[in-house]
Enzyme design. Sequence first.
Site, PDB file in Angstrom:
ATOM      1  N   LYS A   1      -0.240  75.764  52.135  1.00  0.00           N
ATOM      2  CA  LYS A   1       0.567  74.743  52.806  1.00  0.00           C
ATOM      3  C   LYS A   1      -0.252  73.471  52.986  1.00  0.00           C
ATOM      4  CE  LYS A   1       3.056  74.110  57.174  1.00  0.00           C
ATOM      5  NZ  LYS A   1       3.379  74.786  58.444  1.00  0.00           N
TER       6      LYS A   1
ATOM      7  N   ALA B   1      13.876  64.668  42.182  1.00  0.00           N
ATOM      8  CA  ALA B   1      13.291  64.814  43.526  1.00  0.00           C
ATOM      9  C   ALA B   1      12.998  63.460  44.157  1.00  0.00           C
ATOM     10  CB  ALA B   1      12.025  65.657  43.456  1.00  0.00           C
TER      11      ALA B   1
ATOM     12  N   SER C   1       9.100  67.023  38.954  1.00  0.00           N
ATOM     13  CA  SER C   1       7.896  67.598  39.557  1.00  0.00           C
ATOM     14  C   SER C   1       7.365  66.765  40.713  1.00  0.00           C
ATOM     15  CB  SER C   1       6.782  67.782  38.524  1.00  0.00           C
ATOM     16  OG  SER C   1       6.320  66.525  38.088  1.00  0.00           O
TER      17      SER C   1
ATOM     18  N   TYR D   1       7.734  71.765  40.773  1.00  0.00           N
ATOM     19  CA  TYR D   1       6.430  72.303  40.373  1.00  0.00           C
ATOM     20  C   TYR D   1       5.395  71.193  40.419  1.00  0.00           C
ATOM     21  CZ  TYR D   1       7.476  70.041  35.953  1.00  0.00           C
ATOM     22  OH  TYR D   1       7.785  69.103  35.006  1.00  0.00           O
TER      23      TYR D   1
END
Length: 116
Positions: free
Chosen positions: A9, A75, A25, A58
């Site tokens: 994280k 995104a 990505s 990714y």
Amino acid sequence: MMIEVLKSKLHCVTVTEANLNYMGSITIDEDLMEAANLIAGEKVHIVDNNNGERFETYIIKGERGSGCICLNGAAARKVQVGDVVIIMSYALMDFEEAKSFKPTVVFPDTLTNTIV
């Protein structure tokens, strides 16, 4: 039994770019990737603290020391430059192994996206 648990994280990094014209990505500074035990091509979940968006993509390795957090492709529509996001990856593991597993959690400087 296998379960999916948090592996890595990056808590509260700031989006530095949003590139709609890239194929997809998230580009992440290589220093941040290493600190969080993340690799290129790894699937990640992204949570935007500013607008509540949650999505997955990714990783592409970004320039070391750049502080880069760039959402690419579709995104890029989910964030704004300056938004604070959380980036998480998960791993499948045996239930018993998962009981003692400790994820790598990194708290970078939110203003510079550098390790403190």
